[in-house]
Design an enzyme around this catalytic site. Structure first.
Site, PDB file in Angstrom:
ATOM      1  N   LYS A   1       8.470   9.982  15.640  1.00 47.04           N
ATOM      2  CA  LYS A   1       8.335   8.946  16.624  1.00 47.04           C
ATOM      3  C   LYS A   1       9.081   9.316  18.086  1.00 47.04           C
ATOM      4  CE  LYS A   1       7.487   4.747  14.138  1.00 47.04           C
ATOM      5  NZ  LYS A   1       7.886   3.457  13.744  1.00 47.04           N
TER       6      LYS A   1
ATOM      7  N   HIS B   1      18.597  13.326  13.145  1.00 50.64           N
ATOM      8  CA  HIS B   1      18.936  12.518  12.065  1.00 50.64           C
ATOM      9  C   HIS B   1      17.808  11.766  11.671  1.00 50.64           C
ATOM     10  CE1 HIS B   1      20.758   9.254  10.088  1.00 50.64           C
ATOM     11  NE2 HIS B   1      20.228   8.274  10.954  1.00 50.64           N
TER      12      HIS B   1
ATOM     13  N   CYS C   1      26.208   7.149  10.888  1.00 48.01           N
ATOM     14  CA  CYS C   1      25.556   8.391  10.541  1.00 48.01           C
ATOM     15  C   CYS C   1      26.021   9.586  11.481  1.00 48.01           C
ATOM     16  CB  CYS C   1      23.964   8.384  10.630  1.00 48.01           C
ATOM     17  SG  CYS C   1      23.495   7.016   9.396  1.00 48.01           S
TER      18      CYS C   1
ATOM     19  N   THR D   1      14.144   2.924   2.621  1.00 51.05           N
ATOM     20  CA  THR D   1      14.872   4.143   3.129  1.00 51.05           C
ATOM     21  C   THR D   1      16.233   4.320   2.603  1.00 51.05           C
ATOM     22  OG1 THR D   1      15.840   2.362   4.814  1.00 51.05           O
ATOM     23  CG2 THR D   1      13.852   3.493   5.342  1.00 51.05           C
TER      24      THR D   1
ATOM     25  N   ASP E   1       0.810  -1.024   0.030  1.00 50.77           N
ATOM     26  CA  ASP E   1      -0.055   0.053  -0.062  1.00 50.77           C
ATOM     27  C   ASP E   1       0.720   1.205   0.037  1.00 50.77           C
ATOM     28  OD1 ASP E   1      -1.618   1.969   0.717  1.00 50.77           O
ATOM     29  OD2 ASP E   1      -2.815   1.110   2.175  1.00 50.77           O
TER      30      ASP E   1
ATOM     31  N   GLU F   1      30.069   6.951   5.770  1.00 52.37           N
ATOM     32  CA  GLU F   1      30.402   5.527   6.107  1.00 52.37           C
ATOM     33  C   GLU F   1      30.136   4.985   4.470  1.00 52.37           C
ATOM     34  OE1 GLU F   1      26.511   3.709   7.373  1.00 52.37           O
ATOM     35  OE2 GLU F   1      26.237   5.539   8.469  1.00 52.37           O
TER      36      GLU F   1
ATOM     37  N   ASN G   1      17.449   8.741   2.526  1.00 52.15           N
ATOM     38  CA  ASN G   1      18.560   8.617   3.643  1.00 52.15           C
ATOM     39  C   ASN G   1      19.751   8.990   3.124  1.00 52.15           C
ATOM     40  OD1 ASN G   1      19.991   8.033   5.873  1.00 52.15           O
ATOM     41  ND2 ASN G   1      19.128   5.968   6.071  1.00 52.15           N
TER      42      ASN G   1
ATOM     43  N   SER H   1      24.456   4.646  14.161  1.00 49.63           N
ATOM     44  CA  SER H   1      24.357   3.084  14.753  1.00 49.63           C
ATOM     45  C   SER H   1      25.666   2.750  15.135  1.00 49.63           C
ATOM     46  CB  SER H   1      23.586   2.121  13.625  1.00 49.63           C
ATOM     47  OG  SER H   1      22.513   2.712  13.443  1.00 49.63           O
TER      48      SER H   1
ATOM     49  N   SER I   1      17.083  -1.137  15.931  1.00 46.56           N
ATOM     50  CA  SER I   1      17.819   0.203  15.668  1.00 46.56           C
ATOM     51  C   SER I   1      16.558   1.320  15.972  1.00 46.56           C
ATOM     52  CB  SER I   1      18.410   0.142  14.205  1.00 46.56           C
ATOM     53  OG  SER I   1      18.976   1.238  13.966  1.00 46.56           O
TER      54      SER I   1
END
Length: 393
Positions: free
Chosen positions: A242, A233, A111, A152, A29, A79, A275, A308, A201
């Site tokens: 979130k 970030h 990152c 992403t 979707d 990276e 990203n 990370s 993560s």
């Protein structure tokens, strides 16, 4: 004396994938990507671009005859390095014609690399206020076709000059840092595609955000009410939302509304690009500066950096009177609007054709790529770069 970000530049390749097209191709979707992930488009990198060329293309517009001579430090946060030994900063120094007397090196911590570079550059400028530093965050986010992380992906670079008495954002003298040995995301040396434990993560990201923002307020007498906006970030923009929502219960309804409004301004560019790994926080900052209707000089902006593995840092910037740059905003908006839309078959072909670490010799035709700086191939394991003659000084 204030020290911080004087100028910002941004570059992303001239091609993109519409995520509605990707969703339909993957039998998903579209709202799962547009709302659930918070992304609308994804930059697609051609063979003629890599971390070095994108950094150069981002930095070139913010350099002039004056600050070019002042740059004594070049820090390349990535990276997506092109060599395990030679720094991308050395290639960048040469392509941009920067002083040979400058220190130039590369930083890697997922990152977080560009933030580490900014903090180092800030201390350098404090000790050498007549000099400047160039810091870039440049990356290619790759997870693989038909993987959970595919939506992403993205690519691009943000370049920043760090100076005394900056025109854009003065940075706080202090920050709050938290790190731990965590396997939430990693990319082995023989891979161009990352491996990630996505749900883990996401949880760690939010935990590090709350740890660092609360520690900053406790240690440096900063109240959440002092912050007009928070930037994050953004590997995908819903993740920043979130994290923001976890902090909303600690402020008034009016401030919640303000923060949510500023967050929408801060993700305008990221939604269209995807990203950027090391550049994602600073693209969000750039979007806030360009797109916010309520931001004004003197406003305090919280910045949350996350890499990370894992490293988190929270610090504060104070908006300066010269933060609005209509020429920069127009240039970015035009570049995004004028990109070529690829269909899913084209995107998949380009993804599989992008040069790997095992390429010893290859010739790449840069003609379709209108960028100022391009990657033209590998000769005897030596990467070849070019600045278009018509763009040279």
């Amino acid at each position: 004396m204030n020290v911080g970000i004087d100028k910002l530049g941004f570059y992303t390749p001239a091609y993109y994938l519409d995520l509605v097209d990707l969703a339909r191709a993957r039998n998903e979707d579209p709202q799962k990507y547009l709302v659930g992930i918070g992304q609308a488009q994804q930059a697609v990198i051609p063979q003629s671009q890599d971390a070095v060329t994108m950094a150069a293309n981002a930095a070139s517009p913010i350099l002039d005859a004056t600050n070019r001579k002042q740059i004594s430090l070049i820090i390349f946060g990535t990276e997506s390095g092109v060599d395990n030994s030679k720094s991308g900063a050395i290639y960048l120094q040469n392509l941009l014609g920067l002083p040979r007397s400058a220190r130039a090196f590369e930083i890697k911590q997922a990152c977080y690399g560009a933030t580490a570079g900014i903090q180092m550059a800030k201390e350098f400028v404090k000790n050498h206020p007549d000099q400047q530093a160039l810091v870039v965050g440049t990356d290619v986010a790759r997870y693989g076709l038909q993987t959970a992380g595919e939506v992403t992906q993205g690519s691009g670079a943000v370049a920043m000059t760090i100076s005394a008495n900056p025109r854009t954002l003065a940075l706080s003298a202090n920050s709050s840092v938290y790190s731990d040995d965590i396997m939430d995301f990693w990319r082995p040396l023989n891979r161009t595609e990352a491996l990630v434990d996505g749900h883990y993560s996401n949880d760690i990201y939010q935990q590090f955000f709350l740890k660092t923002v609360h520690a900053y307020c406790e240690q440096y007498q900063c109240s959440l009410t002092d912050l007009q906006a928070l930037t994050f970030h953004l590997p995908y923009t819903k993740l920043g939302l979130k994290a923001l929502r976890t902090l909303l219960p600690e402020v008034s309804a009016a401030q919640q509304t303000q923060w949510l409004s500023e967050f929408e301004a801060s993700r305008v560019y990221n939604r269209q690009v995807g990203n950027l790994y090391t550049g994602s926080l600073y693209l969000s900052l750039l979007s806030l500066l360009d797109q916010s209707e309520g931001l004004s000089a003197g406003a305090k902006v919280g910045l949350f950096s996350y890499g990370s593995g894992a490293q988190g840092e929270f610090f504060v910037g104070t908006v300066q009177p010269g933060f609005r740059d209509e020429q920069r905003r127009s240039r970015i908006e035009a570049a995004l609007a004028q990109r070529t839309r690829l269909d899913v078959d084209q995107y998949e072909e380009w993804f599989t054709q992008w040069p790997t670490f095992n390429t010893a010799n290859v010739t790449i035709d840069p003609a379709p790529d209108g960028a100022e700086f391009v990657f033209t191939g590998v000769v005897d394991n030596k990467r070849q770069y070019q600045r278009r003659p018509e763009n040279a000084d």
